[in-house]
Structures are given as structure tokens and as C-alpha cells.
Design a protein around this motif. Structure first.
Motif, PDB file in Angstrom:
ATOM      1  N   GLU A  67      -5.902  -7.923   4.529  1.00  0.00           N
ATOM      2  CA  GLU A  67      -4.838  -8.054   3.329  1.00  0.00           C
ATOM      3  C   GLU A  67      -3.731  -8.395   3.907  1.00  0.00           C
ATOM      4  O   GLU A  67      -3.232  -9.239   3.268  1.00  0.00           O
ATOM      5  CB  GLU A  67      -4.849  -6.749   2.621  1.00  0.00           C
ATOM      6  CG  GLU A  67      -4.196  -6.420   1.565  1.00  0.00           C
ATOM      7  CD  GLU A  67      -4.269  -5.244   0.799  1.00  0.00           C
ATOM      8  OE1 GLU A  67      -3.455  -4.983  -0.246  1.00  0.00           O
ATOM      9  OE2 GLU A  67      -5.158  -4.546   0.958  1.00  0.00           O
ATOM     10  N   THR A  93      -3.107  -2.380  -2.083  1.00  0.00           N
ATOM     11  CA  THR A  93      -4.463  -1.698  -2.776  1.00  0.00           C
ATOM     12  C   THR A  93      -4.755  -0.258  -2.085  1.00  0.00           C
ATOM     13  O   THR A  93      -5.769   0.322  -2.175  1.00  0.00           O
ATOM     14  CB  THR A  93      -5.550  -2.548  -2.188  1.00  0.00           C
ATOM     15  OG1 THR A  93      -5.542  -2.899  -1.078  1.00  0.00           O
ATOM     16  CG2 THR A  93      -5.234  -3.926  -2.883  1.00  0.00           C
ATOM     17  N   PHE A 150       4.283  -5.744   3.649  1.00  0.00           N
ATOM     18  CA  PHE A 150       4.120  -6.497   2.198  1.00  0.00           C
ATOM     19  C   PHE A 150       5.535  -6.777   1.868  1.00  0.00           C
ATOM     20  O   PHE A 150       5.642  -7.154   0.521  1.00  0.00           O
ATOM     21  CB  PHE A 150       3.176  -5.817   1.436  1.00  0.00           C
ATOM     22  CG  PHE A 150       1.655  -5.690   2.106  1.00  0.00           C
ATOM     23  CD1 PHE A 150       1.056  -6.742   1.903  1.00  0.00           C
ATOM     24  CD2 PHE A 150       1.612  -4.545   2.797  1.00  0.00           C
ATOM     25  CE1 PHE A 150      -0.344  -6.646   2.139  1.00  0.00           C
ATOM     26  CE2 PHE A 150       0.229  -4.444   3.238  1.00  0.00           C
ATOM     27  CZ  PHE A 150      -0.835  -5.550   3.049  1.00  0.00           C
ATOM     28  N   LYS A 188      -4.363   0.486   1.329  1.00  0.00           N
ATOM     29  CA  LYS A 188      -5.010   0.487   2.522  1.00  0.00           C
ATOM     30  C   LYS A 188      -4.079   1.151   3.649  1.00  0.00           C
ATOM     31  O   LYS A 188      -2.802   0.567   3.653  1.00  0.00           O
ATOM     32  CB  LYS A 188      -5.778  -0.829   2.725  1.00  0.00           C
ATOM     33  CG  LYS A 188      -7.176  -1.164   1.943  1.00  0.00           C
ATOM     34  CD  LYS A 188      -7.463  -2.416   2.431  1.00  0.00           C
ATOM     35  CE  LYS A 188      -8.731  -3.026   1.463  1.00  0.00           C
ATOM     36  NZ  LYS A 188      -8.170  -3.198   0.083  1.00  0.00           N
ATOM     37  N   ASP A 208      -9.607  -3.754   7.389  1.00  0.00           N
ATOM     38  CA  ASP A 208      -9.386  -4.055   5.728  1.00  0.00           C
ATOM     39  C   ASP A 208      -7.975  -4.224   5.587  1.00  0.00           C
ATOM     40  O   ASP A 208      -7.485  -4.893   5.039  1.00  0.00           O
ATOM     41  CB  ASP A 208      -9.896  -2.976   5.053  1.00  0.00           C
ATOM     42  CG  ASP A 208     -11.375  -2.965   4.876  1.00  0.00           C
ATOM     43  OD1 ASP A 208     -11.828  -3.929   5.110  1.00  0.00           O
ATOM     44  OD2 ASP A 208     -12.103  -2.030   4.641  1.00  0.00           O
ATOM     45  N   PHE A 209      -7.065  -3.308   6.179  1.00  0.00           N
ATOM     46  CA  PHE A 209      -5.785  -3.478   6.021  1.00  0.00           C
ATOM     47  C   PHE A 209      -4.974  -4.585   6.463  1.00  0.00           C
ATOM     48  O   PHE A 209      -4.318  -5.301   5.899  1.00  0.00           O
ATOM     49  CB  PHE A 209      -4.817  -2.202   6.899  1.00  0.00           C
ATOM     50  CG  PHE A 209      -3.343  -2.107   6.844  1.00  0.00           C
ATOM     51  CD1 PHE A 209      -2.746  -1.660   5.612  1.00  0.00           C
ATOM     52  CD2 PHE A 209      -2.709  -2.554   7.947  1.00  0.00           C
ATOM     53  CE1 PHE A 209      -1.242  -1.731   5.632  1.00  0.00           C
ATOM     54  CE2 PHE A 209      -1.188  -2.643   7.961  1.00  0.00           C
ATOM     55  CZ  PHE A 209      -0.519  -2.487   6.689  1.00  0.00           C
ATOM     56  N   TYR A 210      -5.283  -4.873   7.849  1.00  0.00           N
ATOM     57  CA  TYR A 210      -4.634  -6.257   8.577  1.00  0.00           C
ATOM     58  C   TYR A 210      -5.292  -7.367   7.677  1.00  0.00           C
ATOM     59  O   TYR A 210      -4.577  -8.502   7.820  1.00  0.00           O
ATOM     60  CB  TYR A 210      -5.129  -6.154  10.028  1.00  0.00           C
ATOM     61  CG  TYR A 210      -4.009  -5.221  10.388  1.00  0.00           C
ATOM     62  CD1 TYR A 210      -2.599  -5.348  10.475  1.00  0.00           C
ATOM     63  CD2 TYR A 210      -4.480  -3.960  11.151  1.00  0.00           C
ATOM     64  CE1 TYR A 210      -1.680  -4.620  10.946  1.00  0.00           C
ATOM     65  CE2 TYR A 210      -3.355  -3.134  11.802  1.00  0.00           C
ATOM     66  CZ  TYR A 210      -2.043  -3.435  11.664  1.00  0.00           C
ATOM     67  OH  TYR A 210      -1.086  -2.498  12.125  1.00  0.00           O
ATOM     68  N   THR A 222      -4.069 -12.414   4.602  1.00  0.00           N
ATOM     69  CA  THR A 222      -4.398 -13.324   3.442  1.00  0.00           C
ATOM     70  C   THR A 222      -3.208 -13.121   2.469  1.00  0.00           C
ATOM     71  O   THR A 222      -3.148 -14.045   1.762  1.00  0.00           O
ATOM     72  CB  THR A 222      -5.823 -12.877   2.934  1.00  0.00           C
ATOM     73  OG1 THR A 222      -5.761 -11.344   2.609  1.00  0.00           O
ATOM     74  CG2 THR A 222      -6.992 -13.068   4.019  1.00  0.00           C
ATOM     75  N   TYR A 223      -2.649 -11.964   2.282  1.00  0.00           N
ATOM     76  CA  TYR A 223      -1.688 -11.753   1.257  1.00  0.00           C
ATOM     77  C   TYR A 223      -0.567 -12.872   1.330  1.00  0.00           C
ATOM     78  O   TYR A 223      -0.290 -13.391   0.606  1.00  0.00           O
ATOM     79  CB  TYR A 223      -0.921 -10.366   1.488  1.00  0.00           C
ATOM     80  CG  TYR A 223       0.180 -10.185   0.516  1.00  0.00           C
ATOM     81  CD1 TYR A 223      -0.091  -9.912  -0.781  1.00  0.00           C
ATOM     82  CD2 TYR A 223       1.503 -10.291   0.888  1.00  0.00           C
ATOM     83  CE1 TYR A 223       0.907  -9.313  -1.811  1.00  0.00           C
ATOM     84  CE2 TYR A 223       2.438 -10.189  -0.028  1.00  0.00           C
ATOM     85  CZ  TYR A 223       2.313  -9.730  -1.313  1.00  0.00           C
ATOM     86  OH  TYR A 223       3.336  -9.507  -2.209  1.00  0.00           O
ATOM     87  N   SER A 265      -0.998  -0.586   1.954  1.00  0.00           N
ATOM     88  CA  SER A 265      -0.971  -2.057   1.452  1.00  0.00           C
ATOM     89  C   SER A 265      -1.133  -1.670   0.004  1.00  0.00           C
ATOM     90  O   SER A 265      -1.132  -0.754  -0.917  1.00  0.00           O
ATOM     91  CB  SER A 265      -2.219  -2.501   1.695  1.00  0.00           C
ATOM     92  OG  SER A 265      -3.228  -1.836   1.132  1.00  0.00           O
TER      93      SER A 265
END
Length: 560
Positions: A222, A200, A156, A202, A218-220, A225-226, A198
Motif C-alpha cells: 500500500e 485502510t 502516508f 493495515k 499488504d502494508f508496504y 503504490t500510494y 495505513s
């Protein structure tokens, strides 16, 4: 991605075509070879006469249906970030695999966007730009791996050795203004072992290489889409896609599509559009493995597009030699590109064809390795043109690796380098193509020099630009069904159709001019003039026969 230090893929790129020539854990090719649909004769005048009606068209796969599709029409320009252009002296790795300056950065890409657009490309793919955080006491090999971006710590954050978030935003916005899609490189199956959570909270589950699914989803999701929401990128190239289960690719693809539908940007035409949401996998194996690990089945599709490594090897083996030295094959070998994808891949597949990437040896170096041609020879440049001509007529997305459009090569790199020293010299087969970019008119902070092309390089780049423009203006090339007309040791003839747009594609890989006497019955009885799309000339039929001359080592695109 492969590296000398971390060979994640159990691949032998030296496999011959008979074994698939596509690497990957002993995986062979699922090749089927159709019967040549025409009956040629060679009269005393030396001409090849093609008289029989052609076979039915290949039209099953997604990009063979004659229907315009942004994904099928992609002309991607791949950039290895750390080896490309140094536009910012404050953002440098100063280490890496390959023979480049190791100072490439986002500003260098921004400075090069007009050049990239001038190649005829309509998209760019950047190797990973996310932060790889150094660990205390890590050695030069770990730093070199960090410079590739393929073992990320913080998904990120933009790596400060490549640039800033603001520069990344500028790059995407300026690319969009020029009509260029932007794809980031997604490493969703492994990471550096100091990975950061992440926003959030994750984190991936399982080992660092590979991670485990579904726990890491869930991590990937995010990550995927981020960056679409943050920068409005148009999708992802997916490293070592076989590490992610096909059902998880289906979920990630849905998440990317949903995120893409939630944001808009203004394109070069002034229209408000959504990001494209394209995803293309790297599975460096045979067709059956690409289907099993990437495409999935018609009933349960995973990815819609994957790089077509087996076809790449067939093209290179026909016009040069591949990395093992296997090559110099007849032009008829090119039939297997299409027969294989038609037989092996599900209907939704959009195989992406390339000539080189950051893990392969450049085409120019392979011509030299095979003793076929040197940069001082006409054949060196003409064989590049033939390779790009075949790509131009390919139904589906295509990818051009930076520098190939100017015939780039590493001087003196023809024979394989010793395994014990090639990595330290930057001259291993799997990263020798990561040499410094030469971008016409663009300055680099390395010595303050400005890239300048010689006459040969400029001519090849101009030819590529014309070919890519033909793809853009003739939907038969990028989206059309394909009907095979004829092939022998040096000649290859296909017909491409998309509605009323019909193009005859002829390649002569031989050292002598070829004359073809083409009966109109071989192209369904059409007797209109053939218009040469590259030379602005026409060929008329006489008593239903077209006499077509094709110079040595050249291609013709004839519209009818």
C-alpha cells in the motif's frame, strides 16, 4: 542507510579488495579476473603498442545488450533532504547526523531543480521524506535519527519538518516538466516503533526492526503504490533491501508496475507517459549476497536493479583510497568491475554504479585521506574527472551524490575521527558526506546566502554535464556491450558497442602523458577516423595504426 546509533548492517567498509571491499557480514567478493585480451609491447619511443584482436564482448546482462532502456540510461542525482538546501524557514529539523545546517526541505529541492537538470542528470532520488513522530522524552540522538527519515512513523504523511504534501506534489510535477524522474526512498524492512496504520487500517507485522514477511506485505504494498498514484513518482530506492525476502520483492515489484501503468503524466517533451516504476535495492554486501538477497535467480527474479557497492570500491581504490585507506591500485583493477558483474549477477541484473552516497566518505575527502591530492592540486580535480569518466562509460544506471559534481569535501576531514566523538561532531565516516549543499545561484534561508561556485567547481560541473550528455547521445555508453582492449598499471582501454554506435574509452591514471599505437585489428579492423567526443578532434589511421595521445590523469572518448 547506516547511522552511528543504529548500525543495522554488520559491515566493515575497511575490507580490502581481496576480501571484496564491499562490506557485509564477512561476505567476500566473487571476483574473477579475465586474461588481458591483447598483447602490448613497449618500443623505444615509449609508446604502448596494442596489436592483437580483442576478446569477445560482455553482453549477457540486461544493460549490455545494446538495446535502449530507460532504466539503463538513468543518471540519478541523490539528495539527502535534511542536509541539502534550506528553502523554507518554517520546515527545519535543526538536528541531524553530519556537518550540515540540518535545515534542508522540499522547497529547497524545488528551488534547485534547474541546477540539477544542468548537471545532465535525468532523475532525482530523495532520502525518506515521511513523518518520523517524536516520542515523549526522546533524546537528541533519536531526533538526529528522525531527521534522516530512515525510521518512519507515518508512511502516508510528508514530515512537516521537510515540508507539505502540496510542496511534494509541486516538486514531482516541476521535476517531470524538466525531464527528471523522481524516486522516493522506501524503507520496507523496518520502521519507528510508533508506526501509524495505513489509510485502510493495515500495519506491519513482527518487530519494528526488522518487520516480518509475508505478514507485512499488504502494508508496504500500500505504501509503494500510494505515492505512485498520489504524486506519480517514478519508483523507489529500497533501503536495506536484504530485510525483505526476494519473493516478496517480486510481488512488490509487480504491484509497483501495476500502479505505474494506472496513472500518467506529461513529460518534458509533452508526451503522456506512465511513471517509470524503477526499483533499486541497497544491499551493502558482496556480489553473492546481492544476488541472493536482491536479484534472486533467473527462474525467480526479485529486484531488477541493485546498487553495485563492490564495483564502487574498485573504482575508488583505483583512483583514490577507500574508507580504510586501501587504494592506489593499478588501472587494471577496473577490469574487475565488469568481470565480476558478468560472473556473479543473473541476466536480468541492472547494477547501479555510484561514487558516493550519504553513508560513504566523499571522493574528495578520500583523495585527501590517501595523501593523493588536495583541492589546491590539479590532481584533485582530474581524478574526479577520471572517476566520472569511468561512470559515464558504464553499461547500466549511475547515481551522482549531490556535491560530488563540484568536488565537495569537508575541510580538514582527512584522518578518521575518534569513534567516541565523531558522531557529536558530525564527522563519522558513515555520515560526513551529509554536509550542506552548495547549489549555484540558489539562495538558502540560512543567512540568506546564495550558493556560488568557484572556477574549479564550475569546471568540474561542466565536465560532468558533458559526460552525462555523451551518455545520452551515445547509447553504446549506457546500453552497450563492452569489449576489454587493454589495461596495465596506468592505462585502461575498453570498447563499447550498441549497433552502429561504437566508442573507444581510454583512461590514463598516470602522472605522465601516454602514447598508444593502436592497431586497427584490436578493434575489429575498423580504419575510419576516431572522433574525440570531448575535444571535437579526429585521429586518422596510418597504415592501419592509430597514434593516440592521452594526457596524464585524463580520459578520451573516441567514436568510430
Amino acid at each position: 542507510m547506516r547511522s552511528t546509533l543504529f548500525k543495522q548492517i554488520p559491515i566493515a567498509v575497511a575490507l580490502s579488495l581481496a576480501l571484496g571491499a564491499c562490506g557485509g557480514g564477512g561476505g567476500g567478493s566473487d571476483t574473477t579476473t579475465p586474461t588481458t585480451p591483447t598483447t602490448p609491447t613497449t618500443p623505444t619511443d615509449g609508446a604502448i603498442t596494442i596489436s592483437a584482436a580483442a576478446a569477445s564482448a560482455d553482453s549477457r546482462l540486461a544493460c549490455f545488450k545494446g538495446t535502449a532502456s530507460a532504466e539503463c540510461g538513468l543518471r540519478v542525482y541523490q539528495i539527502m533532504v535534511e542536509s541539502f538546501v534550506d528553502g523554507d524557514s518554517s520546515a527545519d529539523y535543526n538536528a541531524g547526523y553530519g556537518s550540515s545546517h540540518h535545515k534542508g526541505d522540499l522547497q529547497g529541492i524545488i528551488n534547485s531543480l534547474d541546477y540539477i537538470k544542468s548537471t545532465g542528470s535525468n532523475a532525482i532520488w530523495l532520502t525518506p521524506i515521511f513523518e518520523s513522530i517524536p516520542k515523549a522524552g526522546q533524546d537528541i540522538w533519536a531526533t538526529r535519527l528522525d531527521a534522516t527519515g530512515y525510521f518512519t512513523s507515518n508512511y502516508f504523511k510528508v514530515d512537516p519538518k521537510f515540508g507539505t504534501l502540496d510542496q511534494a506534489k509541486t516538486l514531482v510535477a516541476e521535476a517531470h516538466k524538466r525531464g527528471l524522474y523522481v524516486f522516493f526512498d522506501g524503507v520496507f524492512g523496518h520502521h519507528k516503533d510508533n508506526v501509524v496504520a495505513s489509510p485502510t487500517g493495515k500495519t506491519p507485522t513482527g518487530n519494528a526492526n526488522p518487520v516480518s514477511y509475508p505478514g507485512s506485505y499488504d502494508f508496504y504494498a500500500e505504501v509503494a503504490t500510494y505515492w505512485i498514484k498520489e504524486l506519480k513518482i517514478d519508483g523507489w530506492r529500497l533501503d536495506q533491501a536484504y530485510q525483505v525476502p526476494v519473493d516478496q520483492w517480486a510481488k512488490l515489484r509487480a504491484a509497483v508496475q501495476q500502479a505505474s501503468a494506472s496513472v500518467t503524466y506529461t513529460n518534458a517533451s509533452g508526451a503522456t507517459v506512465n511513471p517509470l516504476g524503477y526499483m533499486v535495492g541497497e544491499i551493502w554486501q558482496g556480489e553473492s549476497q546481492i544476488t541472493a538477497s536482491g536479484y534472486g535467480s533467473a527462474a525467480a527474479p526479485g529486484l531488477l536493479s541493485n546498487f553495485d557497492f563492490p564495483s564502487r570500491y574498485r573504482v575508488v581504490q583505483t583512483l583514490a583510497v577507500e574508507e580504510s585507506g586501501t587504494g592506489k591500485k593499478p588501472a587494471s583493477t577496473l577490469k574487475e568491475v565488469y568481470s565480476t558483474v558478468q560472473a556473479a549477477y543473473p541476466d536480468h541484473a541492472m547494477p547501479n554504479l555510484m561514487l558516493t552516497n550519504h553513508d560513504l566518505v566523499r571522493f574528495g575527502d578520500l583523495l585527501q585521506r590517501g595523501g593523493i591530492a588536495q583541492p589546491s592540486d590539479d590532481a584533485y580535480w582530474n581524478r574526479h574527472k577520471l572517476a566520472f569518466s569511468f561512470m559515464a562509460a558504464y553499461s547500466g544506471p549511475i547515481t551522482l551524490y549531490y556535491g560530488d559534481e563540484i568536488g565537495q569535501e569537508v575541510a580538514g576531514f582527512a584522518a578518521k575521527q575518534p569513534d567516541s566523538t565523531c558522531a557529536a561532531m558530525g564527522l563519522c565516516d558513515d555520515h560526513v558526506s551529509r554536509d550542506s549543499a552548495v547549489i549555484d545561484g540558489v539562495a538558502t534561508t540560512v543567512g540568506g546566502s546564495v550558493g556560488a561556485l568557484n572556477a574549479r567547481q564550475s569546471d568540474l560541473k561542466s565536465y560532468v554535464s558533458k559526460l552525462w550528455a555523451l551518455r545520452d547521445s551515445n547509447p553504446a555508453l549506457a546500453f552497450g556491450s563492452r569489449t576489454h582492449i587493454y589495461a596495465d598499471s596506468t592505462l585502461y582501454v575498453d570498447r563499447k558497442d550498441a549497433g552502429a554506435n561504437r566508442v573507444l574509452v581510454i583512461l590514463n591514471t598516470g602522472s605522465s602523458e601516454a602514447t598508444i599505437k593502436l592497431d586497427s585489428k584490436a578493434i575489429s579492423g575498423v580504419t575510419t577516423d576516431l572522433s574525440d567526443l570531448l575535444a571535437s578532434s579526429t585521429i586518422s589511421a596510418a597504415d592501419g595504426i592509430y597514434t593516440i595521445k592521452v594526457p596524464a590523469l585524463s580520459a578520451r572518448f573516441l567514436k568510430f
